[in-house]
Design a protein around this motif. Structure first.
Motif, PDB file in Angstrom:
ATOM      1  N   ASN A 263      19.535  72.813  71.060  1.00 36.00           N
ATOM      2  CA  ASN A 263      19.620  72.193  69.738  1.00 36.00           C
ATOM      3  C   ASN A 263      20.303  70.830  69.768  1.00 36.00           C
ATOM      4  OD1 ASN A 263      18.448  74.459  68.526  1.00 36.00           O
ATOM      5  ND2 ASN A 263      20.426  75.473  68.261  1.00 36.00           N
ATOM      6  N   ASP A 264      21.016  70.534  70.848  1.00 35.16           N
ATOM      7  CA  ASP A 264      21.756  69.279  70.973  1.00 35.16           C
ATOM      8  C   ASP A 264      21.444  68.650  72.324  1.00 35.16           C
ATOM      9  OD1 ASP A 264      23.610  67.200  70.718  1.00 35.16           O
ATOM     10  OD2 ASP A 264      25.322  68.457  71.320  1.00 35.16           O
ATOM     11  N   PRO A 265      20.186  68.240  72.539  1.00 32.84           N
ATOM     12  CA  PRO A 265      19.791  67.738  73.861  1.00 32.84           C
ATOM     13  C   PRO A 265      20.531  66.474  74.271  1.00 32.84           C
ATOM     14  CG  PRO A 265      18.079  67.304  72.241  1.00 32.84           C
ATOM     15  CD  PRO A 265      19.064  68.215  71.591  1.00 32.84           C
ATOM     16  N   SER A 266      21.042  65.717  73.297  1.00 32.68           N
ATOM     17  CA  SER A 266      21.767  64.488  73.606  1.00 32.68           C
ATOM     18  C   SER A 266      23.244  64.733  73.895  1.00 32.68           C
ATOM     19  CB  SER A 266      21.623  63.486  72.457  1.00 32.68           C
ATOM     20  OG  SER A 266      20.263  63.176  72.225  1.00 32.68           O
ATOM     21  N   GLU A 267      23.669  65.991  73.913  1.00 31.54           N
ATOM     22  CA  GLU A 267      25.032  66.374  74.276  1.00 31.54           C
ATOM     23  C   GLU A 267      26.085  65.606  73.467  1.00 31.54           C
ATOM     24  OE1 GLU A 267      24.958  67.352  78.917  1.00 31.54           O
ATOM     25  OE2 GLU A 267      23.791  65.562  78.438  1.00 31.54           O
ATOM     26  N   GLN A 268      25.983  65.718  72.177  1.00 29.34           N
ATOM     27  CA  GLN A 268      26.890  64.998  71.289  1.00 29.34           C
ATOM     28  C   GLN A 268      28.078  65.842  70.840  1.00 29.34           C
ATOM     29  OE1 GLN A 268      26.519  61.626  70.525  1.00 29.34           O
ATOM     30  NE2 GLN A 268      24.978  61.854  72.137  1.00 29.34           N
ATOM     31  N   VAL A 269      27.913  67.170  70.807  1.00 35.98           N
ATOM     32  CA  VAL A 269      28.955  68.025  70.248  1.00 35.98           C
ATOM     33  C   VAL A 269      29.398  69.053  71.289  1.00 35.98           C
ATOM     34  CG1 VAL A 269      29.592  69.601  68.394  1.00 35.98           C
ATOM     35  CG2 VAL A 269      27.940  67.745  67.954  1.00 35.98           C
ATOM     36  N   ASN A 270      30.641  68.932  71.731  1.00 35.80           N
ATOM     37  CA  ASN A 270      31.224  69.882  72.671  1.00 35.80           C
ATOM     38  C   ASN A 270      31.608  71.154  71.911  1.00 35.80           C
ATOM     39  OD1 ASN A 270      32.608  71.298  74.626  1.00 35.80           O
ATOM     40  ND2 ASN A 270      34.210  69.765  74.926  1.00 35.80           N
ATOM     41  N   VAL A 271      30.925  72.264  72.224  1.00 40.79           N
ATOM     42  CA  VAL A 271      31.157  73.511  71.485  1.00 40.79           C
ATOM     43  C   VAL A 271      31.838  74.562  72.363  1.00 40.79           C
ATOM     44  CG1 VAL A 271      29.277  73.129  69.838  1.00 40.79           C
ATOM     45  CG2 VAL A 271      28.803  74.291  72.021  1.00 40.79           C
ATOM     46  N   ALA A 272      32.595  74.115  73.364  1.00 39.62           N
ATOM     47  CA  ALA A 272      33.263  75.052  74.262  1.00 39.62           C
ATOM     48  C   ALA A 272      34.240  75.946  73.518  1.00 39.62           C
ATOM     49  CB  ALA A 272      33.980  74.285  75.362  1.00 39.62           C
ATOM     50  N   ALA A 273      35.014  75.374  72.605  1.00 38.25           N
ATOM     51  CA  ALA A 273      36.025  76.150  71.893  1.00 38.25           C
ATOM     52  C   ALA A 273      35.405  77.233  71.033  1.00 38.25           C
ATOM     53  CB  ALA A 273      36.889  75.227  71.041  1.00 38.25           C
ATOM     54  N   GLN A 274      34.220  76.991  70.516  1.00 44.94           N
ATOM     55  CA  GLN A 274      33.556  77.945  69.629  1.00 44.94           C
ATOM     56  C   GLN A 274      32.768  79.017  70.391  1.00 44.94           C
ATOM     57  OE1 GLN A 274      33.120  74.566  69.323  1.00 44.94           O
ATOM     58  NE2 GLN A 274      34.586  74.253  67.631  1.00 44.94           N
ATOM     59  N   ASN A 275      32.598  78.851  71.713  1.00 43.67           N
ATOM     60  CA  ASN A 275      31.766  79.777  72.482  1.00 43.67           C
ATOM     61  C   ASN A 275      32.450  80.161  73.803  1.00 43.67           C
ATOM     62  OD1 ASN A 275      28.901  79.731  71.005  1.00 43.67           O
ATOM     63  ND2 ASN A 275      29.699  77.634  71.039  1.00 43.67           N
ATOM     64  N   PRO A 276      33.616  80.805  73.713  1.00 39.07           N
ATOM     65  CA  PRO A 276      34.357  81.128  74.941  1.00 39.07           C
ATOM     66  C   PRO A 276      33.587  82.063  75.871  1.00 39.07           C
ATOM     67  CG  PRO A 276      35.292  82.260  73.040  1.00 39.07           C
ATOM     68  CD  PRO A 276      34.320  81.261  72.504  1.00 39.07           C
ATOM     69  N   GLU A 277      32.741  82.939  75.302  1.00 41.23           N
ATOM     70  CA  GLU A 277      32.012  83.872  76.151  1.00 41.23           C
ATOM     71  C   GLU A 277      30.960  83.149  76.995  1.00 41.23           C
ATOM     72  OE1 GLU A 277      29.591  83.134  72.613  1.00 41.23           O
ATOM     73  OE2 GLU A 277      31.735  83.550  72.923  1.00 41.23           O
ATOM     74  N   VAL A 278      30.336  82.103  76.425  1.00 47.62           N
ATOM     75  CA  VAL A 278      29.356  81.329  77.193  1.00 47.62           C
ATOM     76  C   VAL A 278      30.067  80.503  78.261  1.00 47.62           C
ATOM     77  CG1 VAL A 278      27.520  79.605  77.070  1.00 47.62           C
ATOM     78  CG2 VAL A 278      27.813  81.235  75.195  1.00 47.62           C
ATOM     79  N   VAL A 279      31.202  79.916  77.910  1.00 45.09           N
ATOM     80  CA  VAL A 279      31.994  79.172  78.893  1.00 45.09           C
ATOM     81  C   VAL A 279      32.375  80.085  80.054  1.00 45.09           C
ATOM     82  CG1 VAL A 279      34.190  77.998  79.306  1.00 45.09           C
ATOM     83  CG2 VAL A 279      32.889  77.503  77.224  1.00 45.09           C
ATOM     84  N   ALA A 280      32.798  81.296  79.741  1.00 47.27           N
ATOM     85  CA  ALA A 280      33.190  82.237  80.788  1.00 47.27           C
ATOM     86  C   ALA A 280      32.004  82.584  81.689  1.00 47.27           C
ATOM     87  CB  ALA A 280      33.772  83.492  80.159  1.00 47.27           C
ATOM     88  N   GLU A 281      30.848  82.833  81.075  1.00 52.96           N
ATOM     89  CA  GLU A 281      29.650  83.176  81.853  1.00 52.96           C
ATOM     90  C   GLU A 281      29.257  82.056  82.801  1.00 52.96           C
ATOM     91  OE1 GLU A 281      24.821  83.580  81.206  1.00 52.96           O
ATOM     92  OE2 GLU A 281      26.139  83.565  79.455  1.00 52.96           O
ATOM     93  N   LEU A 282      29.170  80.832  82.282  1.00 53.24           N
ATOM     94  CA  LEU A 282      28.718  79.717  83.110  1.00 53.24           C
ATOM     95  C   LEU A 282      29.776  79.299  84.122  1.00 53.24           C
ATOM     96  CD1 LEU A 282      26.774  77.579  80.481  1.00 53.24           C
ATOM     97  CD2 LEU A 282      25.868  79.179  82.169  1.00 53.24           C
ATOM     98  N   THR A 283      31.042  79.409  83.753  1.00 47.90           N
ATOM     99  CA  THR A 283      32.110  79.127  84.713  1.00 47.90           C
ATOM    100  C   THR A 283      32.039  80.094  85.882  1.00 47.90           C
ATOM    101  OG1 THR A 283      33.569  78.268  82.977  1.00 47.90           O
ATOM    102  CG2 THR A 283      34.606  78.932  85.041  1.00 47.90           C
ATOM    103  N   ASN A 284      31.812  81.354  85.587  1.00 49.03           N
ATOM    104  CA  ASN A 284      31.705  82.362  86.633  1.00 49.03           C
ATOM    105  C   ASN A 284      30.521  82.076  87.544  1.00 49.03           C
ATOM    106  OD1 ASN A 284      32.422  85.054  87.834  1.00 49.03           O
ATOM    107  ND2 ASN A 284      30.347  85.515  87.128  1.00 49.03           N
ATOM    108  N   GLU A 285      29.358  81.748  86.940  1.00 55.46           N
ATOM    109  CA  GLU A 285      28.172  81.438  87.745  1.00 55.46           C
ATOM    110  C   GLU A 285      28.424  80.224  88.639  1.00 55.46           C
ATOM    111  OE1 GLU A 285      25.367  83.022  88.171  1.00 55.46           O
ATOM    112  OE2 GLU A 285      25.781  84.604  86.691  1.00 55.46           O
ATOM    113  N   LEU A 286      29.071  79.214  88.085  1.00 56.78           N
ATOM    114  CA  LEU A 286      29.353  78.013  88.854  1.00 56.78           C
ATOM    115  C   LEU A 286      30.317  78.320  89.996  1.00 56.78           C
ATOM    116  CD1 LEU A 286      29.070  74.964  89.264  1.00 56.78           C
ATOM    117  CD2 LEU A 286      30.878  74.630  87.585  1.00 56.78           C
ATOM    118  N   ASN A 287      31.357  79.055  89.717  1.00 60.27           N
ATOM    119  CA  ASN A 287      32.352  79.358  90.742  1.00 60.27           C
ATOM    120  C   ASN A 287      31.758  80.222  91.860  1.00 60.27           C
ATOM    121  OD1 ASN A 287      34.324  77.903  89.424  1.00 60.27           O
ATOM    122  ND2 ASN A 287      35.185  79.685  88.378  1.00 60.27           N
ATOM    123  N   GLU A 288      30.901  81.183  91.502  1.00 52.61           N
ATOM    124  CA  GLU A 288      30.256  82.008  92.510  1.00 52.61           C
ATOM    125  C   GLU A 288      29.388  81.153  93.425  1.00 52.61           C
ATOM    126  OE1 GLU A 288      30.356  85.367  93.322  1.00 52.61           O
ATOM    127  OE2 GLU A 288      32.151  85.302  92.075  1.00 52.61           O
TER     128      GLU A 288
END
Length: 512
Positions: free
Chosen positions: A481-506
């Motif tokens: 929905n935000d292809p131009s990466e204008q709005v950082n929504v990390a604070a509102q989506n901690p579960e997605v941050v956790a999922e992608l952080t885990n995938e990246l770290n692995e």
């Protein structure tokens, strides 16, 4: 008598059917081992060609490929700079695993000669392979003797033929290298190269700016060749010096010679462009071809270059048996060391399209690049949103060629040929984007890992006016929905941050 006629007719029909089946089997065998041509353009942004929205320049050849083939809208280079992307494409390994970074012009060969590579895998299926154009993956084992046999290089990692710019156009030595030898080298005028102290008597850009066709920053302000100052110092080799404006014709002829010599066997041509990298010095026939000055003119020149190779493939009757991939090594950059008015003449053209960032950046425009797959009779005209990375070319193309490869040989590369051919809308589930920090994509989300404060926005990126995408806090963007990466929504989506952080770290901790 009538029975004999009927019997003869049946026999002829059966024989005709067998011939037809044999022809179909032969055609199917050819299709199973198509020729492969990769047009690898340098610094071409997502929006830099007509079919992706370019303004101020026309690209009819590339647009025809897109209209008759598969135009991918979420395809990515392996990294946001050239050396790492090239390493990943040719090895199927993420560049960070070898600490790959932009190399100086006298760097040793980056790819270990024992490493499995795309040309090595294709060689198992009988392919002849060639690389023509920019290399920038290092040569030799250190302390290169440019006056002798320059080795190891492309031949030692699987290519059968190479004709190279040893590094890139803004670095010395400014000579062509064919296989192991510098072209047209006079033994009485030996070449010396230094990336430390000045050598030789050629004028230097930072000392004699009045000799330059256009200005350069200090990094690009050293040895002057062809009216352009370069990175590094070079003495000797006067007869071997290239003329930048001749790149298209010289490199095209070498590519065409290889195609003609290989037409009886399956072949792989890695055509690695210098266009539209700096210094931008288009041939006279393309000067003024765009409204954007030399950068736009170089795009027009690139388009013509692609057309000449395709014309030869069609003339030889090879089009239906040749898979063509057109793409770029990273996103766009305007000001990259030379005052060539790329910024001033841009107009309303958007090199990265709607995407944020560019070359060097962890934002989408750093790696999201134009990618077209063209194969008459096999790939139907379509637009694909599949998530794809060039790291997967090795597994995908070797599978297409029928090569048996061990999982350990393919490393990070996944077989995504069904997506590449437009037969599946599914691409990668997770995809790494390498820049000066790491980012990971899923179809809908993009996570950019934080960096220390002293690396958040280095001065050299500010000078290039590029958003690097680095920050001290985690960044999460809903790219669907935000292809131009204008709005950082990390604070509102901690579960997605956790999922992608885990995938990246692995992924990062794997030692493949």
């Amino acid at each position: 008598m009538q029975y004999r006629y009927i019997k003869t007719f049946i026999l002829l029909a059966v024989v005709g059917g067998l011939v037809s089946c044999q022809e179909q089997v032969q055609k199917r065998t050819i299709v199973e081992k198509p020729n492969i041509v990769i047009f690898y353009v340098d610094d071409l942004g997502y929006g830099d060609v007509g079919c992706y929205g370019a303004k101020g320049v026309q690209t009819p050849v590339v647009d025809r490929l897109a209209a008759q083939g598969l135009r991918m809208t979420d395809a990515h280079s392996g990294a946001s700079t050239c050396t790492p992307s090239r390493y990943s494409l040719l090895t199927g390994r993420y560049a960070f695993r070898n600490q790959a970074a932009v190399l100086p012009g006298d760097a040793p060969l980056l790819i270990d000669t024992a490493q499995i590579t795309l040309p090595k895998l294709l060689g198992r299926a009988g392919y002849r392979s060639a690389v023509v154009g920019k290399w920038h993956l290092g040569l030799g084992n250190g302390n290169i003797d440019w006056n002798g046999s320059v080795s190891p290089g492309p031949l030692e990692i699987g290519f059968d033929y190479s004709y190279l710019l040893p590094a890139t156009g803004d670095r010395v030595p400014t000579v062509y290298l064919e296989n192991h030898e510098v072209v047209n080298l006079d033994p009485n005028d030996p070449i010396s190269v230094s990336y430390g102290a000045p050598i030789g008597d050629r004028p230097l850009g930072y000392e004699h700016p009045e000799l330059l066709r256009y200005g350069a920053d200090r990094q690009h302000g050293e040895t002057i060749v062809n009216g352009i100052s370069r990175i590094g110092y070079m003495a000797g080799g006067e007869e071997a010096l290239w003329v930048d404006e001749e790149f298209p014709e010289v490199l095209n002829q070498k590519a065409i010679n290889f195609i003609q010599e290989s037409k009886g066997d399956p072949f792989f041509l890695f055509y690695s462009f210098h266009d539209i990298h700096v210094p931008r010095l288009p041939n006279e026939q393309f000067q003024g071809a765009s409204t954007m000055g030399v950068r736009g003119d170089a795009i027009a020149q690139m388009d013509w270059t692609v057309g000449q190779i395709l014309n030869e493939i069609e003339r030889l009757g090879l089009a239906e048996n040749t898979l063509v991939i057109f793409t770029s090594d990273n996103g766009p950059v305007l000001n990259d060391g030379y005052d060539d008015q790329a910024v001033e003449l841009l107009g309303d053209h958007l090199p990265g399209g709607i995407y944020r960032g560019g070359k060097y950046s962890a934002f989408e425009a750093g790696t999201r690049v134009p990618t077209i797959v063209y194969w008459p009779g096999q790939v139907q005209p379509a637009v694909s949103e599949a998530l794809f990375t060039q790291v997967d070319l090795m597994a995908s193309l070797s599978a297409l060629a029928g090569v048996q490869a061990a999982d350990s040989e393919l490393s990070d590369s996944q077989n995504q040929m069904e997506a590449m051919l437009g037969r599946s809308a599914q691409g990668r589930k997770y995809m790494l984007e390498e820049a000066y920090t790491m980012a990971i994509r899923s179809k809908d989300w993009k996570y950019i890992a934080p960096v220390p404060a002293d690396k958040a926005y280095p001065a050299w990126l500010k000078d290039k006016d590029v958003e690097g995408g680095m920050d001290t806090i985690p960044q999460l963007y809903h790219v669907a929905n935000d292809p131009s990466e204008q709005v950082n929504v990390a604070a509102q989506n901690p579960e997605v941050v956790a999922e992608l952080t885990n995938e990246l770290n692995e992924l990062l901790k794997d030692n493949l």
